[in-house]
Write an enzyme that holds these catalytic residues in place. Structure first.
Site, PDB file in Angstrom:
ATOM      1  CG  MET A  77       2.735  -5.583  -3.940  1.00  0.00           C
ATOM      2  SD  MET A  77       2.912  -5.863  -5.710  1.00  0.00           S
ATOM      3  CE  MET A  77       3.616  -4.285  -6.194  1.00  0.00           C
ATOM      4  CG  HIS A  81       1.415   1.598 -10.202  1.00  0.00           C
ATOM      5  ND1 HIS A  81       0.418   1.737  -9.264  1.00  0.00           N
ATOM      6  CD2 HIS A  81       1.849   0.318 -10.088  1.00  0.00           C
ATOM      7  CE1 HIS A  81       0.244   0.595  -8.622  1.00  0.00           C
ATOM      8  NE2 HIS A  81       1.115  -0.290  -9.102  1.00  0.00           N
ATOM      9  CG  MET A 137       7.008  -6.386  -6.002  1.00  0.00           C
ATOM     10  SD  MET A 137       6.729  -7.627  -7.281  1.00  0.00           S
ATOM     11  CE  MET A 137       5.663  -6.713  -8.403  1.00  0.00           C
ATOM     12  CG  MET A 150      -3.720  -6.299  -5.922  1.00  0.00           C
ATOM     13  SD  MET A 150      -2.708  -5.200  -6.954  1.00  0.00           S
ATOM     14  CE  MET A 150      -2.011  -6.338  -8.146  1.00  0.00           C
ATOM     15  CG  ASP A 181       4.145  -2.385  -9.327  1.00  0.00           C
ATOM     16  OD1 ASP A 181       3.156  -2.366  -8.583  1.00  0.00           O
ATOM     17  OD2 ASP A 181       4.076  -2.211 -10.565  1.00  0.00           O
ATOM     18  CB  SER A 213       3.057  -0.636 -13.796  1.00  0.00           C
ATOM     19  OG  SER A 213       4.058  -1.381 -13.121  1.00  0.00           O
ATOM     20  CG  HIS A 218       1.262  -1.574  -5.461  1.00  0.00           C
ATOM     21  ND1 HIS A 218       0.844  -2.395  -6.496  1.00  0.00           N
ATOM     22  CD2 HIS A 218       0.815  -2.157  -4.317  1.00  0.00           C
ATOM     23  CE1 HIS A 218       0.177  -3.421  -5.992  1.00  0.00           C
ATOM     24  NE2 HIS A 218       0.159  -3.304  -4.676  1.00  0.00           N
ATOM     25  CG  ASP A 274      -1.695  -2.996 -10.168  1.00  0.00           C
ATOM     26  OD1 ASP A 274      -1.270  -3.296 -11.300  1.00  0.00           O
ATOM     27  OD2 ASP A 274      -0.949  -2.811  -9.186  1.00  0.00           O
TER      28      ASP A 274
HETATM   29  C1  DX5 Z   1       1.645  -6.681 -10.166  1.00  0.00           C
HETATM   30  C2  DX5 Z   1       1.900  -5.192 -10.072  1.00  0.00           C
HETATM   31  C3  DX5 Z   1       1.416  -4.460 -11.246  1.00  0.00           C
HETATM   32  C4  DX5 Z   1       2.071  -4.815 -12.563  1.00  0.00           C
HETATM   33  C5  DX5 Z   1       1.011  -4.699 -13.632  1.00  0.00           C
HETATM   34  O1  DX5 Z   1       1.955  -7.289  -8.972  1.00  0.00           O
HETATM   35  O2  DX5 Z   1       1.268  -4.645  -8.920  1.00  0.00           O
HETATM   36  O3  DX5 Z   1       1.428  -3.044 -11.037  1.00  0.00           O
HETATM   37  O4  DX5 Z   1       3.171  -4.017 -12.897  1.00  0.00           O
HETATM   38  O5  DX5 Z   1       1.514  -5.193 -14.818  1.00  0.00           O
HETATM   39  P1  DX5 Z   1       0.584  -5.565 -16.085  1.00  0.00           P
HETATM   40  O6  DX5 Z   1      -0.121  -4.306 -16.473  1.00  0.00           O
HETATM   41  O7  DX5 Z   1       1.575  -6.027 -17.096  1.00  0.00           O
HETATM   42  O8  DX5 Z   1      -0.358  -6.621 -15.616  1.00  0.00           O
HETATM   43 ZN    ZN Z   2       1.110  -2.388  -8.786  1.00  0.00          ZN
END
Ligand code: DX5
Ligand code: ZN
Length: 226
Positions: free
Chosen positions: A72, A37, A41, A141, A39, A12, A70, A179
């Site tokens: 969010m 990956h 948000m 998740m 993220d 990620s 991903h 994840d």
């Molecule tokens: C959390 C994200 C993850 C995050 C994981 O909301 O969707 O992808 O980056 O990070 P670690 O591996 O540090 O938990």
């Molecule tokens: Zn993620």
């Protein structure tokens, strides 16, 4: 678990050094990552804001590996086309945010991308009973989404086990991804429960010996659980 579901690590980028994103991507590609990956948000669906299309486009230019976005974000269907154009190969939407789920998943497929669905820890597997066959990726998740560096929530592993049974029955080619809080200690239980793709931010980019050694340690720990 079948041999068609080998263990795959998806670093990620949230935990990467954004000032040196190209170098960070090169390091995980050399280190044996399977996909990247990203993220996204929006500060509404989750209490945090990260990045959008410009960073996806930049990662696309730097990377040779596939990208998974991903999302969010609320109303993900409004952004599927833009995310596809920015260079994502897989688009993961949150079931809790997609009002017209069937339409959104088909939109992703029509854009020529792999369709992924994400369930928060408290969202029951039953909620996908009608559309399991539409999925290329099911992402469970293992923390509440929004931040890297959290601890894995234990009860989610039982859900992973039931999700593997469901996929074996109805969609065995579908990736089962986890994840959040995946590290050298937790990855073995997630692999034993039946996950085959592992997102890891902190455990890769903050690994003592560097990102490549982080990936190697995760692969070894996961394979030992099979
Ligand atoms: C959390 C994200 C993850 C995050 C994981 O909301 O969707 O992808 O980056 O990070 P670690 O591996 O540090 O938990
Ligand atoms: Zn993620």
């Amino acid at each position: 678990m079948t041999p068609s579901n080998p263990i795959r690590i998806a670093p990620s980028l949230l935990a990467a050094d954004f000032l040196h994103l190209g170098d960070e991507i090169a390091a995980v590609e050399r280190g044996g990552a399977d996909r990247l990956h990203l993220d996204v948000m929006d500060g509404v669906f989750v209490p945090n804001i990260t990045f959008g299309m410009p960073v996806i486009r930049a990662a696309r230019k730097a990377a040779t590996l596939p990208l998974e976005a991903h999302l969010m974000i609320t109303a993900p269907d409004r952004y599927i086309e833009a995310v596809a154009e920015a260079g994502a190969d897989t688009i993961l939407i949150q079931i809790e945010a997609a009002t017209h789920l069937d339409r959104a998943l088909n939109q992703i497929k029509q854009a020529g991308k792999r369709a992924g669905l994400v369930l928060n820890p408290a969202t029951p597997l039953d909620s996908l009973s009608e559309i399991v066959e539409l999925l290329d990726v099911l992402l469970l998740m293992t923390v509440n989404p929004g931040f890297g560096g959290q601890r894995l929530i234990g009860y989610t592993l039982e859900k992973v086990r039931r999700a593997r049974e469901l996929l074996n029955r109805r969609n065995p080619e579908c990736d089962l991804e986890v994840d959040g809080g995946i590290d050298v200690n937790t990855i073995a239980s997630a692999a034993a429960a039946g996950a085959n793709v592992f997102v890891a931010g902190t455990a890769v980019f903050a690994a003592q010996g560097g990102a490549a050694s982080g990936i190697a340690a995760l692969l070894e720990a996961a394979r030992s659980a099979r």
